[in-house]
Enzyme design. Structure first.
Site, PDB file in Angstrom:
ATOM      1  N   TYR A   1      61.563 -72.901  12.002  1.00 38.36           N
ATOM      2  CA  TYR A   1      61.349 -72.496  10.270  1.00 38.36           C
ATOM      3  C   TYR A   1      61.813 -71.968   9.655  1.00 38.36           C
ATOM      4  O   TYR A   1      62.893 -72.219   9.619  1.00 38.36           O
ATOM      5  CB  TYR A   1      61.207 -71.050  11.452  1.00 38.36           C
ATOM      6  CG  TYR A   1      59.362 -69.744   9.759  1.00 38.36           C
ATOM      7  CD1 TYR A   1      60.278 -69.503   9.110  1.00 38.36           C
ATOM      8  CD2 TYR A   1      58.800 -69.383  10.580  1.00 38.36           C
ATOM      9  CE1 TYR A   1      59.636 -69.081   7.964  1.00 38.36           C
ATOM     10  CE2 TYR A   1      57.864 -68.869   9.725  1.00 38.36           C
ATOM     11  CZ  TYR A   1      58.590 -68.775   8.658  1.00 38.36           C
ATOM     12  OH  TYR A   1      57.749 -67.695   7.712  1.00 38.36           O
TER      13      TYR A   1
ATOM     14  N   TYR B   1      53.266 -74.211   4.233  1.00 38.10           N
ATOM     15  CA  TYR B   1      53.432 -72.622   4.622  1.00 38.10           C
ATOM     16  C   TYR B   1      52.592 -72.029   5.294  1.00 38.10           C
ATOM     17  O   TYR B   1      51.861 -71.441   4.859  1.00 38.10           O
ATOM     18  CB  TYR B   1      54.157 -72.405   3.040  1.00 38.10           C
ATOM     19  CG  TYR B   1      55.151 -71.031   3.866  1.00 38.10           C
ATOM     20  CD1 TYR B   1      55.035 -69.988   2.440  1.00 38.10           C
ATOM     21  CD2 TYR B   1      55.948 -71.020   4.432  1.00 38.10           C
ATOM     22  CE1 TYR B   1      55.849 -68.597   3.013  1.00 38.10           C
ATOM     23  CE2 TYR B   1      56.389 -69.430   4.911  1.00 38.10           C
ATOM     24  CZ  TYR B   1      56.565 -68.259   3.654  1.00 38.10           C
ATOM     25  OH  TYR B   1      56.681 -67.193   4.363  1.00 38.10           O
TER      26      TYR B   1
END
Lengths: 81, 386
Positions: free
Chosen positions: B289, B340
């Site tokens: 991430y 995202y």
């Protein structure tokens, strides 16, 4: 609390995420720690200071800034001898 | 601990195109991803009997019951797992528990977000909590970059991190995004471009920050046995670990003893590896991430791929590149350059890699992949294999 702390880390805000803050840029965003409140960190601004003069551990003290009749903001400025 | 190892597999993946601001509504986007995932799995919508998602964003956009109604399926298992990143990445733990205990046979996990269309986008997270509105916003602490900027400065001072090392992370991600062909950002980036990108909250630059994207992803999970009958090569869930630190999202960004690194990521990874019965050395690639270059770097080290302070050099030396690196990282370009999707697209990318479907961005000999799902105070690590 004594109102005196030290700079743990900081950033210089150059982008106005909140449009109303644009005239206040660049703003020194500080993460402050306090000898008399160990383990606590306070998110705040450092005022009356040039961005390039901030350093790790810089001593700061609180200054109460009266915005209006209802709102007073604690802010921090460098302790200058 | 190893009872769930290799018991389920991901057999279908689906995603929408990712854009900065979609003209379509989010329910449409989610249904597109879900429909594609089911078609990819060769499974009909009515066969779905388990639905999971992370718990903060997705159910507000497309409640599980609405999804079930759209599919015409009868849910026998319905759950959310953690929130955002850790929820997206760790959700298969719930699927494994449901499938092995016989609660459900076909579990669908999905994610969608429309922050490109929403006022405030991801920054509005800061207005959920009265504490943040009162104690932080008046000082300009609004939007995640303001917090991560201070963290970046602290890390850099402690470990001697250079701008070029952070830039190497950004440049690597952009290169991977260009290779995958489906990314939101395809403009080439050199280290000079990175250094010239505007300062948002000094020392953090615009190119240190992830994208804002509208889009959706979904994946379908079944037992390892059933997976053999599906059209695509199964990707087995070897291990999942979740862990957290005792802070809330209100305070976790400024308080917390370790102001660099994430102990919860270290612990979650240990547990995932234990379930999987492998060591980190056996992992061929990692999708971690990357909300910011600094947060990626800290997770990379917390997971154990590099010693604390040595991750910057790893990226600077090209070791994380899919073009000749020893451990490719974020082979799709991540949150920084691909889209995202808060970790959901990282799961989808890992599946693509292990199926050998990644084209120019393909990791050679991809056998085992690690996915890391981050939030400030909790973490999920997922280990997948082909």
């Amino acid at each position: 609390m004594s109102g005196r702390g030290k700079v743990f880390s900081w950033a210089i805000l150059r982008h106005a995420f909140i449009p109303e803050f644009k005239e206040r840029l660049p703003m020194i965003l500080g993460l402050l720690e306090f000898d008399d409140a160990p383990g606590l960190r306070l998110v705040n601004n450092i005022i009356e200071c040039d961005p390039k003069d901030v350093y790790f551990g810089m001593p700061v003290e609180v200054v109460f800034h009266r915005i209006n009749e209802e709102v007073t903001l604690p802010l921090f400025k460098p302790i200058r001898k | 601990m190893d009872t769930l190892r290799d018991k389920i597999a991901i057999v279908g993946i689906g995603e929408t195109q990712y854009v900065r601001k979609s003209q379509r509504n989010i329910q449409d986007l989610i249904m597109e991803a879900v429909t594609k995932a089911l078609a990819d799995a060769g499974i009909g919508p009515r066969e779905v009997d388990g639905v999971i998602s992370e718990g903060m964003v997705t159910p507000a956009l497309m409640p599980h019951d609405d999804l079930g109604a759209n599919l015409g399926c009868r849910r026998k298992f319905d759950a959310t797992f953690a929130v955002v990143g850790p929820g997206n990445v760790g959700g298969s733990l719930l699927a494994a528990m449901a499938i092995t205990s016989g609660q459900a046979d076909v579990v669908l996990q999905y994610w969608g977000c429309n922050w490109g269309q929403s006022p405030g986008g991801p920054y509005a997270f800061h207005t959920f909590w009265p504490e943040k509105i009162s104690f932080e916003q008046p000082y300009g602490f609004y939007a995640q970059p303001t917090y991560l900027a201070m963290r970046q400065r602290f890390y850099a001072q402690k470990y001697g991190l250079t701008e070029r090392q952070l830039g190497a992370i950004a440049v690597t991600h952009r290169r991977h995004a260009i290779l995958n062909g489906r990314a939101q950002l395809k403009k080439p980036m050199t280290i000079e471009d990175y250094l010239n990108s505007p300062m948002i909250a000094d020392p953090l630059r615009r190119d240190d920050c992830c994208l804002i994207s509208d889009g959706a992803c979904a994946w379908v999970m079944v037992s390892a046995e059933r997976a053999k009958r599906c059209p695509k090569p199964p990707v087995y869930v070897m291990g999942v670990g979740y862990d957290s630190d005792p802070f809330g999202l209100t305070s976790g960004m400024s308080q917390g003893e370790s102001y660099t690194h994430y102990e919860c990521a270290t612990r979650a990874t240990e547990r995932a590896l234990k379930m999987a019965g492998v060591s980190l050395k056996e992992v061929n690639f990692a999708e971690i991430y990357d909300c910011f270059t600094i947060s990626l770097l800290e997770q990379f080290e917390s997971i154990g791929f590099a010693k604390k302070g040595e991750g910057g050099a790893f990226f600077e030396e090209g070791k994380a590149s899919v073009e000749g690196g020893v451990l490719p990282v974020n082979t799709h370009g991540g949150n920084l350059s691909h889209a995202y999707m808060l970790g959901a697209a990282h799961v989808v990318e890992a599946v693509r890699q292990l199926r050998g479907e990644a084209g120019p961005a393909q990791v050679r000999n991809a056998e085992i992949g690690l996915v890391g799902g981050y939030n400030f105070i909790d973490y999920s690590t997922l280990l997948l294999r082909r």
